[in-house]
Scaffold this active site. Structure first.
Site, PDB file in Angstrom:
ATOM      1  N   LYS A  58      28.280 -49.225  82.726  1.00  0.00           N
ATOM      2  CA  LYS A  58      28.950 -50.330  81.851  1.00  0.00           C
ATOM      3  C   LYS A  58      29.711 -51.087  82.098  1.00  0.00           C
ATOM      4  N   GLY A 122      30.509 -23.314  92.301  1.00  0.00           N
ATOM      5  CA  GLY A 122      30.804 -21.743  91.815  1.00  0.00           C
ATOM      6  C   GLY A 122      29.715 -21.305  91.372  1.00  0.00           C
ATOM      7  N   GLY A 190      12.666 -46.467  80.458  1.00  0.00           N
ATOM      8  CA  GLY A 190      13.908 -45.974  79.333  1.00  0.00           C
ATOM      9  C   GLY A 190      15.453 -46.165  80.135  1.00  0.00           C
ATOM     10  N   ILE A 192      18.129 -45.875  81.725  1.00  0.00           N
ATOM     11  CA  ILE A 192      18.484 -46.301  83.536  1.00  0.00           C
ATOM     12  C   ILE A 192      17.230 -47.888  83.455  1.00  0.00           C
ATOM     13  N   GLU A 211       5.594 -48.778  82.925  1.00  0.00           N
ATOM     14  CA  GLU A 211       6.042 -47.339  82.357  1.00  0.00           C
ATOM     15  C   GLU A 211       4.988 -46.734  82.112  1.00  0.00           C
ATOM     16  N   VAL A 245       1.842 -44.615  88.057  1.00  0.00           N
ATOM     17  CA  VAL A 245       2.154 -45.450  89.070  1.00  0.00           C
ATOM     18  C   VAL A 245       1.859 -43.713  90.100  1.00  0.00           C
ATOM     19  N   ARG A 279      15.344 -37.127  83.796  1.00  0.00           N
ATOM     20  CA  ARG A 279      16.321 -36.122  85.167  1.00  0.00           C
ATOM     21  C   ARG A 279      16.179 -35.071  84.705  1.00  0.00           C
ATOM     22  N   ASP A 319      23.546 -30.908  79.403  1.00  0.00           N
ATOM     23  CA  ASP A 319      22.714 -31.878  80.583  1.00  0.00           C
ATOM     24  C   ASP A 319      22.058 -30.181  80.611  1.00  0.00           C
ATOM     25  N   HIS A 451      34.826 -59.531  55.915  1.00  0.00           N
ATOM     26  CA  HIS A 451      33.872 -61.267  56.426  1.00  0.00           C
ATOM     27  C   HIS A 451      34.845 -61.859  57.569  1.00  0.00           C
TER      28      HIS A 451
HETATM   29  P1  FAD Z   1      27.113 -34.290  84.440  1.00  0.00           P
HETATM   30  O1  FAD Z   1      28.276 -34.953  84.273  1.00  0.00           O
HETATM   31  O2  FAD Z   1      26.230 -34.251  85.094  1.00  0.00           O
HETATM   32  O3  FAD Z   1      28.081 -33.010  84.948  1.00  0.00           O
HETATM   33  C1  FAD Z   1      28.117 -31.614  85.904  1.00  0.00           C
HETATM   34  C2  FAD Z   1      29.271 -31.889  86.908  1.00  0.00           C
HETATM   35  O4  FAD Z   1      28.884 -29.636  87.300  1.00  0.00           O
HETATM   36  C3  FAD Z   1      29.174 -32.358  88.349  1.00  0.00           C
HETATM   37  O5  FAD Z   1      30.017 -32.985  88.574  1.00  0.00           O
HETATM   38  C4  FAD Z   1      28.636 -31.435  89.258  1.00  0.00           C
HETATM   39  O6  FAD Z   1      28.295 -31.814  90.527  1.00  0.00           O
HETATM   40  C5  FAD Z   1      28.804 -29.928  89.108  1.00  0.00           C
HETATM   41  N1  FAD Z   1      27.888 -28.852  89.291  1.00  0.00           N
HETATM   42  C6  FAD Z   1      26.910 -28.405  89.298  1.00  0.00           C
HETATM   43  N2  FAD Z   1      26.394 -26.963  89.635  1.00  0.00           N
HETATM   44  C7  FAD Z   1      27.504 -27.142  90.471  1.00  0.00           C
HETATM   45  C8  FAD Z   1      27.756 -25.438  90.830  1.00  0.00           C
HETATM   46  N3  FAD Z   1      27.110 -24.942  91.250  1.00  0.00           N
HETATM   47  N4  FAD Z   1      29.583 -25.646  91.162  1.00  0.00           N
HETATM   48  C9  FAD Z   1      30.179 -26.269  91.257  1.00  0.00           C
HETATM   49  N5  FAD Z   1      29.927 -27.600  90.500  1.00  0.00           N
HETATM   50  C10 FAD Z   1      28.496 -28.002  89.936  1.00  0.00           C
HETATM   51  N6  FAD Z   1      25.276 -40.738  78.654  1.00  0.00           N
HETATM   52  C11 FAD Z   1      25.463 -41.722  77.702  1.00  0.00           C
HETATM   53  O7  FAD Z   1      25.470 -41.009  77.021  1.00  0.00           O
HETATM   54  N7  FAD Z   1      25.682 -42.721  77.850  1.00  0.00           N
HETATM   55  C12 FAD Z   1      25.787 -43.108  79.219  1.00  0.00           C
HETATM   56  O8  FAD Z   1      25.799 -44.939  79.280  1.00  0.00           O
HETATM   57  C13 FAD Z   1      24.659 -43.172  79.954  1.00  0.00           C
HETATM   58  N8  FAD Z   1      25.285 -43.506  80.820  1.00  0.00           N
HETATM   59  C14 FAD Z   1      24.055 -42.879  82.163  1.00  0.00           C
HETATM   60  C15 FAD Z   1      23.941 -43.400  82.906  1.00  0.00           C
HETATM   61  C16 FAD Z   1      22.627 -43.322  84.105  1.00  0.00           C
HETATM   62  C17 FAD Z   1      22.888 -44.170  84.711  1.00  0.00           C
HETATM   63  C18 FAD Z   1      22.990 -42.336  84.446  1.00  0.00           C
HETATM   64  C19 FAD Z   1      22.071 -41.245  85.102  1.00  0.00           C
HETATM   65  C20 FAD Z   1      22.651 -40.828  82.928  1.00  0.00           C
HETATM   66  C21 FAD Z   1      23.840 -41.247  82.191  1.00  0.00           C
HETATM   67  N9  FAD Z   1      24.183 -40.714  81.242  1.00  0.00           N
HETATM   68  C22 FAD Z   1      25.018 -41.510  79.983  1.00  0.00           C
HETATM   69  C23 FAD Z   1      23.872 -39.376  80.609  1.00  0.00           C
HETATM   70  C24 FAD Z   1      25.539 -39.516  80.969  1.00  0.00           C
HETATM   71  O9  FAD Z   1      25.607 -39.090  82.848  1.00  0.00           O
HETATM   72  C25 FAD Z   1      25.307 -37.460  81.136  1.00  0.00           C
HETATM   73  O10 FAD Z   1      24.660 -37.015  79.721  1.00  0.00           O
HETATM   74  C26 FAD Z   1      26.885 -36.349  81.103  1.00  0.00           C
HETATM   75  O11 FAD Z   1      27.131 -36.870  82.812  1.00  0.00           O
HETATM   76  C27 FAD Z   1      26.009 -34.907  81.202  1.00  0.00           C
HETATM   77  O12 FAD Z   1      27.395 -33.953  80.827  1.00  0.00           O
HETATM   78  P2  FAD Z   1      27.034 -32.967  81.822  1.00  0.00           P
HETATM   79  O13 FAD Z   1      28.868 -32.664  81.996  1.00  0.00           O
HETATM   80  O14 FAD Z   1      26.016 -31.896  81.289  1.00  0.00           O
HETATM   81  O15 FAD Z   1      27.386 -33.433  83.172  1.00  0.00           O
HETATM   82  P1  NAD Z   2      14.639 -41.920  80.217  1.00  0.00           P
HETATM   83  O1  NAD Z   2      13.997 -40.937  79.822  1.00  0.00           O
HETATM   84  O2  NAD Z   2      14.877 -42.323  79.001  1.00  0.00           O
HETATM   85  O3  NAD Z   2      13.231 -42.524  80.579  1.00  0.00           O
HETATM   86  C1  NAD Z   2      11.515 -42.565  81.589  1.00  0.00           C
HETATM   87  C2  NAD Z   2      10.599 -43.233  81.236  1.00  0.00           C
HETATM   88  O4  NAD Z   2      10.480 -43.633  82.518  1.00  0.00           O
HETATM   89  C3  NAD Z   2      10.251 -43.340  79.662  1.00  0.00           C
HETATM   90  O5  NAD Z   2       9.647 -44.151  79.299  1.00  0.00           O
HETATM   91  C4  NAD Z   2       8.811 -42.649  80.434  1.00  0.00           C
HETATM   92  O6  NAD Z   2       7.638 -42.498  79.794  1.00  0.00           O
HETATM   93  C5  NAD Z   2       9.512 -42.821  81.951  1.00  0.00           C
HETATM   94  N1  NAD Z   2       8.335 -42.510  82.711  1.00  0.00           N
HETATM   95  C6  NAD Z   2       8.043 -40.988  83.248  1.00  0.00           C
HETATM   96  N2  NAD Z   2       7.247 -40.908  84.255  1.00  0.00           N
HETATM   97  C7  NAD Z   2       6.853 -41.657  84.759  1.00  0.00           C
HETATM   98  C8  NAD Z   2       6.225 -42.724  85.751  1.00  0.00           C
HETATM   99  N3  NAD Z   2       4.902 -41.420  86.782  1.00  0.00           N
HETATM  100  N4  NAD Z   2       5.580 -43.895  85.865  1.00  0.00           N
HETATM  101  C9  NAD Z   2       6.241 -44.663  85.287  1.00  0.00           C
HETATM  102  N5  NAD Z   2       6.698 -43.779  84.243  1.00  0.00           N
HETATM  103  C10 NAD Z   2       6.866 -43.053  84.096  1.00  0.00           C
HETATM  104  O7  NAD Z   2      15.548 -41.199  81.786  1.00  0.00           O
HETATM  105  P2  NAD Z   2      15.704 -42.044  82.174  1.00  0.00           P
HETATM  106  O8  NAD Z   2      15.617 -43.425  81.821  1.00  0.00           O
HETATM  107  O9  NAD Z   2      15.964 -42.050  83.130  1.00  0.00           O
HETATM  108  O10 NAD Z   2      17.509 -41.368  82.030  1.00  0.00           O
HETATM  109  C11 NAD Z   2      17.700 -40.477  81.732  1.00  0.00           C
HETATM  110  C12 NAD Z   2      19.072 -39.643  80.976  1.00  0.00           C
HETATM  111  O11 NAD Z   2      19.957 -40.295  81.064  1.00  0.00           O
HETATM  112  C13 NAD Z   2      17.907 -39.834  80.086  1.00  0.00           C
HETATM  113  O12 NAD Z   2      18.128 -38.588  79.507  1.00  0.00           O
HETATM  114  C14 NAD Z   2      19.324 -40.841  79.619  1.00  0.00           C
HETATM  115  O13 NAD Z   2      19.257 -40.310  77.806  1.00  0.00           O
HETATM  116  C15 NAD Z   2      20.287 -40.775  79.673  1.00  0.00           C
HETATM  117  N6  NAD Z   2      21.382 -42.068  80.020  1.00  0.00           N
HETATM  118  C16 NAD Z   2      21.306 -42.917  79.098  1.00  0.00           C
HETATM  119  C17 NAD Z   2      22.193 -43.355  79.092  1.00  0.00           C
HETATM  120  C18 NAD Z   2      22.924 -44.038  77.592  1.00  0.00           C
HETATM  121  O14 NAD Z   2      23.035 -43.152  76.663  1.00  0.00           O
HETATM  122  N7  NAD Z   2      23.239 -45.741  77.678  1.00  0.00           N
HETATM  123  C19 NAD Z   2      21.669 -44.525  79.757  1.00  0.00           C
HETATM  124  C20 NAD Z   2      21.289 -44.229  80.957  1.00  0.00           C
HETATM  125  C21 NAD Z   2      20.559 -42.690  81.391  1.00  0.00           C
END
Ligand code: FAD
Ligand code: NAD
Length: 475
Positions: A58, A122, A190, A192, A211, A245, A279, A319, A451
């Site tokens: 962001k 852990g 998607g 990302i 895609e 791909v 993911r 997640d 408004h």
């Molecule tokens: P995580 O945030 O992945 O945290 C898990 C933690 O556990 C990590 O720190 C990891 O190191 C730790 N861990 C794992 N295994 C162990 C172990 N055995 N021992 C100790 N520690 C461990 N979501 C949104 O809602 N809005 C967004 O705008 C958004 N943008 C995103 C953009 C990107 C580029 C990405 C990749 C994701 C985005 N997401 C977004 C998704 C969001 O980041 C995840 O849904 C969220 O972080 C999940 O939270 P979590 O606590 O389940 O896991």
């Molecule tokens: P996504 O599931 O949103 O999108 C993945 C896309 O890749 C899909 O459209 C799928 O059809 C396509 N795809 C899969 N395999 C393919 C292939 N072999 N060739 C071409 N296209 C293919 O996943 P993401 O964008 O990687 O994001 C991962 C997760 O992170 C999502 O579940 C999302 O909820 C979370 N996230 C959330 C936010 C947000 O809330 N703003 C931002 C970033 C990520």
């Protein structure tokens, strides 16, 4: 003698650290273990969200959008700004500072709540014991009355396009580019792919997104998907749908991508390739063979509606369990688990989790799409209102998009709200609240909206459901 806690949380992302804090608020003794290590070699709390996900993405979306608007929009307001340039190193430094502030903030919050923050790995053993392997020091076994697994997720890696950390990267790598690649390929349109594709496109990259699916944003309402597709095309983002791909290889300074679409075999040469195809739950090294925890065929920890695993007093959230991979979903599951541990009655309304894509225009929705409602067989009515008819949107020079509301024919229940437009991610909260309170469409119609505000578009869309829109012709 081993240390014992009421609750041991494994993972300090938005799911785990929130569970830990809420459990501590209930007066329980809590430890929260996390092993996250940043590229600078330093450990940090906050998980994917704060270190490599929501927050850094962001920050870059904001910087790149300002740059884009300065270049393309200021002149419409009569503002002359010459020689606009962007210092990407400075932009990245700002991002790193914000990430550091927020992850440090989590450490501070844990401390203030008297949660024992433990840096290291852990592992859940049998009998609710947790083996903790610290980054520094001796391994120990903690006794816990309750355990919460919150280990998050990690990017899916394609065998045919393996990450090399430089030219073929995951989302974290794409957040760290030191300059805008001239040609950027993205696999996956998607969330990302669209967010990070937008960032680098605004900063000058020629972006091509491949895609596999035939529909753009297949998980969104079709009207929203179509509108968003139109806007991204206008912005110069190239999205090839139905493109599978087949291979990606580094060749000298480039990446050669091969894919198939309905016209046959295709090739694409780019300077960097981001693979963003989803993911997977991360449970590597988490579960001892005799921990008793079940995972499903996709690797998710199996839980019920209350985030309880099959092992008594062991919960799993965020997640690493079923449901959308969203930070706010994980955090609310953290609250749910902690409240249940404390013996409270608690539940989570999975039907009203908002989704937001932070592109420009933003895309946000809650509830069911029109296609889902249609498939359910329930009679429904829809209403929509375009931002082009909103005074506030005009003032903001952001008139693309619309609000669409789907309501039940029988009892007027709001079934889904879909927004593509300015500040959609903020606007959607009104719809979430309305649906959480089971408001009817008439309730929205009778609610006074300021408004001129963007929220009037929600008001007018609710009126349009019954052909009563006041500032736009009805059907
Ligand atoms: P995580 O945030 O992945 O945290 C898990 C933690 O556990 C990590 O720190 C990891 O190191 C730790 N861990 C794992 N295994 C162990 C172990 N055995 N021992 C100790 N520690 C461990 N979501 C949104 O809602 N809005 C967004 O705008 C958004 N943008 C995103 C953009 C990107 C580029 C990405 C990749 C994701 C985005 N997401 C977004 C998704 C969001 O980041 C995840 O849904 C969220 O972080 C999940 O939270 P979590 O606590 O389940 O896991
Ligand atoms: P996504 O599931 O949103 O999108 C993945 C896309 O890749 C899909 O459209 C799928 O059809 C396509 N795809 C899969 N395999 C393919 C292939 N072999 N060739 C071409 N296209 C293919 O996943 P993401 O964008 O990687 O994001 C991962 C997760 O992170 C999502 O579940 C999302 O909820 C979370 N996230 C959330 C936010 C947000 O809330 N703003 C931002 C970033 C990520």
């Amino acid at each position: 003698m081993s240390r014992s806690f009421d609750v041991v949380v494994i993972g300090a992302g938005p799911a785990g650290y929130i569970a830990a804090i809420r459990a501590a608020q209930h007066g329980l003794s809590v430890a929260c273990i996390d092993e996250w290590k940043n590229h600078d070699g330093k450990n940090a709390f906050g998980g994917t969200c704060l270190n490599a996900g929501c927050i850094p993405s962001k920050v870059l979306l904001e910087s790149s959008e300002l740059f884009h608007r300065a270049n393309h929009e200021f002149s419409k307001h009569g503002i002359t700004a010459n020689d606009i340039s962007i210092d990407i190193a400075k932009m990245q430094k700002r991002k790193a500072t914000i990430v550091r502030q927020l992850t440090g903030g989590v450490a501070g919050l844990l401390k203030a709540a008297k949660v024992e923050g433990l840096v290291g790995h852990g592992k859940l053993l049998a009998g609710r014991q947790v083996e903790f392997t610290p980054v520094e020091g001796e391994r120990e076994v903690l006794d816990a009355r309750f355990v919460v697994l919150a280990t998050g997720s990690t990017p899916v890696e394609l065998k045919i396009a393996p990450f090399d950390g430089d030219k073929i990267v995951d989302s974290w790598g794409a957040l760290e580019f030191e300059e805008a690649p001239a040609r950027l390929g993205v696999v996956g349109a998607g969330v990302i792919g669209l967010e990070l594709g937008s960032v680098w496109s605004r900063l000058g990259s020629e972006v091509v997104i491949l895609e596999a699916m035939d529909d753009f944003l297949f998980m969104a309402d079709r009207d929203v998907g179509k509108e968003a597709q139109k806007q991204f095309k206008k912005q110069g983002l190239t999205v090839h749908l139905g493109a599978s791909v087949t291979s990606a290889k580094v060749a000298g300074e480039s990446v050669l991508v091969e894919y198939k679409d309905q016209s046959g075999d295709q090739q694409l040469e780019v300077d960097k390739l981001v693979v963003a195809v989803g993911r997977r739950p991360f449970t590597d090294g988490l579960l001892a063979d005799d921990s008793g925890i079940d995972t499903d065929e996709r690797g998710f920890v199996v839980v019920d509606d209350e985030c309880r695993t099959g092992v008594k007093n062991v919960f799993a959230i965020g997640d690493c369990v079923r449901g959308p991979m969203l930070a706010h979903k994980g955090s609310e599951e953290g609250v749910l688990a902690a409240d249940l541990i404390a013996g409270e009655v608690a539940e989570l309304n999975y039907g009203v989790i908002p989704s937001v894509i932070y592109t420009a225009p933003e895309i946000a929705w809650v509830g069911k799409t029109e296609e889902e409602v249609k498939a359910s067989g329930r009679a429904y009515k829809t209403g929509s209102f375009p931002f082009a008819a909103s005074g506030r949107a005009k003032a903001m020079e952001q008139t693309d998009g619309m609000v669409k509301i789907i309501s039940a024919e029988d009892d007027d229940e709001i079934l889904g709200v879909h927004i593509v437009g300015p500040m959609a991610g903020e606007l959607i909260s009104e719809a979430v609240l309305a649906m959480e309170f089971q408001a009817s469409t008439e309730d929205l119609q009778r609610t006074i909206h300021a408004h001129p505000s963007l929220t009037e578009a929600i008001h007018e869309a609710s009126l349009a459901v019954d052909n009563k829109a006041l500032n736009y012709p009805n059907r």
